[in-house]
Design an enzyme around this catalytic site. Structure first.
Site, PDB file in Angstrom:
ATOM      1  NE  ARG A   1      -2.726  -0.138   3.031  1.00 54.74           N
ATOM      2  CZ  ARG A   1      -3.788  -0.293   3.006  1.00 54.74           C
ATOM      3  NH1 ARG A   1      -4.978   0.353   2.128  1.00 54.74           N
ATOM      4  NH2 ARG A   1      -4.291  -1.960   3.694  1.00 54.74           N
TER       5      ARG A   1
ATOM      6  CB  CYS B   1     -28.424  -3.845  -8.123  1.00 54.37           C
ATOM      7  SG  CYS B   1     -28.723  -2.538  -9.142  1.00 54.37           S
TER       8      CYS B   1
HETATM    9  N1  LLP Z   1       3.075  -9.544   2.689  1.00 53.44           N
HETATM   10  C1  LLP Z   1       1.632  -9.865   2.922  1.00 53.44           C
HETATM   11  C2  LLP Z   1       2.136 -11.705   3.513  1.00 53.44           C
HETATM   12  C3  LLP Z   1       0.925  -9.391   2.686  1.00 53.44           C
HETATM   13  O1  LLP Z   1       0.122 -10.358   2.539  1.00 53.44           O
HETATM   14  C4  LLP Z   1       0.403  -8.302   2.379  1.00 53.44           C
HETATM   15  C5  LLP Z   1      -1.022  -7.682   2.788  1.00 53.44           C
HETATM   16  C6  LLP Z   1       1.587  -7.517   2.128  1.00 53.44           C
HETATM   17  C7  LLP Z   1       2.828  -8.030   2.353  1.00 53.44           C
HETATM   18  C8  LLP Z   1       1.374  -5.929   2.214  1.00 53.44           C
HETATM   19  O2  LLP Z   1       0.517  -4.897   2.871  1.00 53.44           O
HETATM   20  P1  LLP Z   1       0.590  -3.900   2.649  1.00 53.44           P
HETATM   21  O3  LLP Z   1       2.123  -2.858   3.107  1.00 53.44           O
HETATM   22  O4  LLP Z   1       0.382  -3.352   1.725  1.00 53.44           O
HETATM   23  O5  LLP Z   1      -0.622  -3.207   3.677  1.00 53.44           O
HETATM   24  N2  LLP Z   1      -7.147  -4.912   0.862  1.00 53.44           N
HETATM   25  C9  LLP Z   1      -6.141  -4.812   2.167  1.00 53.44           C
HETATM   26  C10 LLP Z   1      -5.743  -5.358   2.130  1.00 53.44           C
HETATM   27  C11 LLP Z   1      -5.060  -6.500   1.793  1.00 53.44           C
HETATM   28  C12 LLP Z   1      -3.392  -6.722   2.550  1.00 53.44           C
HETATM   29  C13 LLP Z   1      -3.238  -8.063   2.093  1.00 53.44           C
HETATM   30  N3  LLP Z   1      -1.935  -8.941   2.638  1.00 53.44           N
HETATM   31  C14 LLP Z   1      -7.263  -3.164   1.513  1.00 53.44           C
HETATM   32  O6  LLP Z   1      -7.506  -2.903   1.114  1.00 53.44           O
HETATM   33  O7  LLP Z   1      -6.747  -2.653   2.906  1.00 53.44           O
END
Ligand code: LLP
Length: 416
Positions: free
Chosen positions: A281, A346
């Site tokens: 992110r 919807c």
């Molecule tokens: N490493 C692993 C093993 C992960 O499962 C994830 C994210 C990351 C790294 C990266 O995390 P980040 O730095 O992006 O927080 N769709 C959700 C977020 C789901 C994250 C899933 N895993 C949202 O839109 O908030």
């Protein structure tokens, strides 16, 4: 590192491109994701520099899989964290060296094992003793050695939405600490598996490093225990989860997390291990917007809505996690009585919340901080085509990935 800004006339700008000008060129259909490639690269580079080039910023490709984006992240010197054969192939094709790729994922299929083994990536992160047996069988069948890392479940709670907390006791992720010795033994016993690392990912949207460090300490303990057995690992992977500011709660910048991680490694006397982090992110989120057309207002006394042509199928985060994304006019900063901004799908959850856009509705609005988990979570629900994507560099559109359009959707459904 710009992302979304307002110029001195109050116009919305992404990556030095004025959004109103982009709309006026007529080159984009809406809804359209627009990304600031220079901002992404600069931000990734700052994190790579902060962590040190011997360590690995493994960009979590799931956040944004666009080739133009992954190439810029690779150019900044980052690696990749992939969770499928598809993401692995995108990362490799975008120039990420196999030695900087880790593969996570709680359920990998045989083809995914085979591709990861054959590519010789830095670490295949296993999440159960059962998975180790399956991986060992594939490595033997291919007569190819595989670098293996164990993802542990650190049993750490975080203050985040329950859907994006992954490191607590009940989560499906990671090897429970009670099973860890058994898991190491299974790797050590397999002729083609080499134990190289240990990892954890405690969850997403952390706004300060404390929970990250709490989880990291458990990872460090596991690495130290392994070293004490005379079987030193090569890396510790502390996962991703660095939050961003969606306009509500501020978040510490990614470099603060990187520095906290480096400091912890030194304190734990593990500086002889390579450090891996897996941010998604924070690398892309602030550098993308979703441009959408205002279809109409709707008043139903005493309520009023602004209806836009982007829906929960385009940006699922508000519906799935009650996430708040700022919705703003292209021409001026927020003003006036808030509108309730909703999409055409919807479902009552197709609702982007209340936003002071301007007293009279403009023709277009922009949804901010949509660079991560935006397009990658999109669907064609309600017979809607996937959004277009545009990539900005040096203030100009560098390339456009057009929407497949509704006709393609109709054909695919009639072919089914
Ligand atoms: N490493 C692993 C093993 C992960 O499962 C994830 C994210 C990351 C790294 C990266 O995390 P980040 O730095 O992006 O927080 N769709 C959700 C977020 C789901 C994250 C899933 N895993 C949202 O839109 O908030």
């Amino acid at each position: 590192m710009s992302g979304f800004q307002r110029n001195s006339s109050g116009q919305a700008v992404i990556g030095a491109a004025v959004l109103q000008h982009i709309v006026e060129t007529g080159t984009l259909t809406t809804p359209a994701y627009i990304y600031d490639l220079d901002g992404i690269e600069e931000g990734a580079k700052a994190l790579v520099d902060a962590l040190g080039h011997d360590n690995i910023v493994a960009y979590a490709v799931k956040a944004n899989t666009a080739g133009s984006v992954v190439k810029r992240v690779a150019r900044a010197g980052a690696g990749a964290d992939v969770v499928s054969a598809g993401e692995l192939q995108v990362a490799l094709a975008c120039g990420v060296p196999p030695a900087r790729i880790v593969m996570s994922g709680v359920g990998k299929d045989t083809a995914e094992f085979d591709q990861a083994i054959s590519a010789g990536i830095r670490g295949i992160q296993v999440e159960s003793v059962e998975e180790i047996a399956r991986l060992a069988a594939r490595a033997s069948a291919l007569s190819h050695d595989a670098n293996v890392s164990i993802r542990i479940n650190p049993s750490v709670e975080i203050d985040s939405h329950s859907h994006i907390a992954t490191g607590h006791d009940e989560a499906k992720f990671g090897v429970h600490l009670d099973d860890l010795d058994r898991a190491w033994a299974a790797i050590d016993a397999a002729p083609h598996l080499k134990a190289v690392g240990v990892s954890a990912h405690v969850g997403s949207m952390l706004t300060s490093p404390e929970p990250y460090v709490a989880s990291a300490k458990v990872v460090c303990d596991s690495a130290k225990a392994r070293r004490a057995m005379g079987k030193m690992l090569e890396f510790v992977d502390l996962g991703g989860g660095f939050g961003i500011d969606y306009g509500g709660q501020p978040a510490q910048p990614p470099t603060v997390f990187a520095k906290a991680a480096l400091q912890l490694l030194a304190e734990q006397e593990l500086a002889d291990h390579q450090l891996v982090v897996e941010p998604g992110r924070s690398i892309v989120g602030p550098y993308g917007v979703l441009l959408t057309r205002v279809l109409q207002s709707k008043t139903s006394s005493p309520r009023r809505w602004a209806m836009i042509d982007a829906g929960m199928n385009d940006l699922l985060r508000p519906a799935l996690y009650q996430a708040h994304h700022r919705v703003e006019s292209l021409s001026a900063p927020p003003s006036g009585t808030p509108w309730r901004v909703v999409g055409p799908v919807c479902e009552s959850s197709d609702d982007f919340g209340l936003h002071a856009i301007s007293e009279t509705l403009p023709d277009y609005v922009v949804i901010r901080d949509a660079g991560a988990y935006g397009f990658t979570l999109a669907s064609e629900y309600n017979g809607r085509a996937l959004a277009a994507e545009a990539f900005i560099s040096k203030g100009q559109i560098e390339s456009i990935s057009a929407s497949p359009g509704v006709d393609a959707w109709i054909k695919s459904r009639l072919d089914a």
